[in-house]
Design a protein around this motif. Structure first.
Motif, PDB file in Angstrom:
ATOM      1  N   TYR A  24       0.834  -1.201   0.000  1.00  0.00           N
ATOM      2  CA  TYR A  24       0.000   0.000   0.000  1.00  0.00           C
ATOM      3  C   TYR A  24       0.872   1.255   0.000  1.00  0.00           C
ATOM      4  O   TYR A  24       0.639   2.185  -0.771  1.00  0.00           O
ATOM      5  CB  TYR A  24      -0.933  -0.001   1.212  1.00  0.00           C
ATOM      6  CG  TYR A  24      -1.756   1.245   1.320  1.00  0.00           C
ATOM      7  CD1 TYR A  24      -2.875   1.420   0.516  1.00  0.00           C
ATOM      8  CD2 TYR A  24      -1.424   2.269   2.204  1.00  0.00           C
ATOM      9  CE1 TYR A  24      -3.641   2.575   0.589  1.00  0.00           C
ATOM     10  CE2 TYR A  24      -2.176   3.417   2.282  1.00  0.00           C
ATOM     11  CZ  TYR A  24      -3.281   3.567   1.480  1.00  0.00           C
ATOM     12  OH  TYR A  24      -4.020   4.715   1.550  1.00  0.00           O
ATOM     13  N   TRP A  39      -8.901   4.883  -3.138  1.00  0.00           N
ATOM     14  CA  TRP A  39      -8.738   3.601  -3.832  1.00  0.00           C
ATOM     15  C   TRP A  39      -8.302   3.807  -5.274  1.00  0.00           C
ATOM     16  O   TRP A  39      -7.576   2.985  -5.826  1.00  0.00           O
ATOM     17  CB  TRP A  39     -10.021   2.767  -3.746  1.00  0.00           C
ATOM     18  CG  TRP A  39     -11.217   3.368  -4.417  1.00  0.00           C
ATOM     19  CD1 TRP A  39     -12.112   4.228  -3.865  1.00  0.00           C
ATOM     20  CD2 TRP A  39     -11.641   3.158  -5.758  1.00  0.00           C
ATOM     21  NE1 TRP A  39     -13.069   4.570  -4.781  1.00  0.00           N
ATOM     22  CE2 TRP A  39     -12.806   3.919  -5.966  1.00  0.00           C
ATOM     23  CE3 TRP A  39     -11.155   2.394  -6.807  1.00  0.00           C
ATOM     24  CZ2 TRP A  39     -13.489   3.947  -7.163  1.00  0.00           C
ATOM     25  CZ3 TRP A  39     -11.843   2.419  -8.013  1.00  0.00           C
ATOM     26  CH2 TRP A  39     -12.992   3.187  -8.170  1.00  0.00           C
ATOM     27  N   PHE A  42      -4.629   4.480  -5.131  1.00  0.00           N
ATOM     28  CA  PHE A  42      -3.946   3.202  -4.903  1.00  0.00           C
ATOM     29  C   PHE A  42      -3.822   2.411  -6.208  1.00  0.00           C
ATOM     30  O   PHE A  42      -2.754   1.903  -6.543  1.00  0.00           O
ATOM     31  CB  PHE A  42      -4.698   2.376  -3.857  1.00  0.00           C
ATOM     32  CG  PHE A  42      -4.188   0.977  -3.715  1.00  0.00           C
ATOM     33  CD1 PHE A  42      -3.028   0.722  -3.017  1.00  0.00           C
ATOM     34  CD2 PHE A  42      -4.870  -0.092  -4.284  1.00  0.00           C
ATOM     35  CE1 PHE A  42      -2.549  -0.572  -2.894  1.00  0.00           C
ATOM     36  CE2 PHE A  42      -4.403  -1.375  -4.163  1.00  0.00           C
ATOM     37  CZ  PHE A  42      -3.236  -1.609  -3.459  1.00  0.00           C
TER      38      PHE A  42
END
Length: 79
Positions: A24, A39, A42
């Motif tokens: 992460y 997200w 990411f």
């Protein structure tokens, strides 16, 4: 469940958690654009890591304009 198996399970779970945290953090460092959602940032970082490592993407010589459009054409054999 015996104590040995339980300790092994805990060690594996901790190792997986540490590896996911490292992934992460690496993805968030590789992210270059703020997409507005965590997200999506990411996934952008994960995609960049994949392209840099697996496809050996090198962006050192690419010059794109700050504004407006651009046509990018690659000359390669697809994997």
């Amino acid at each position: 469940m015996s104590t040995g198996w339980l300790l092994l399970l805990i060690a594996v779970l901790v190792s997986v958690a540490v590896a996911l945290r490292a992934l992460y953090r690496a993805c968030m460092r590789a992210n270059r654009v703020d997409w507005g959602r965590g997200w999506m940032n990411f996934l952008d970082g994960l995609n960049r890591l994949f392209c840099y490592r697996y496809h050996r993407l090198n962006v050192a010589g690419i010059r794109l304009p700050k504004t407006g459009g651009a046509i990018v054409v690659s000359n390669h054999i697809s994997g």
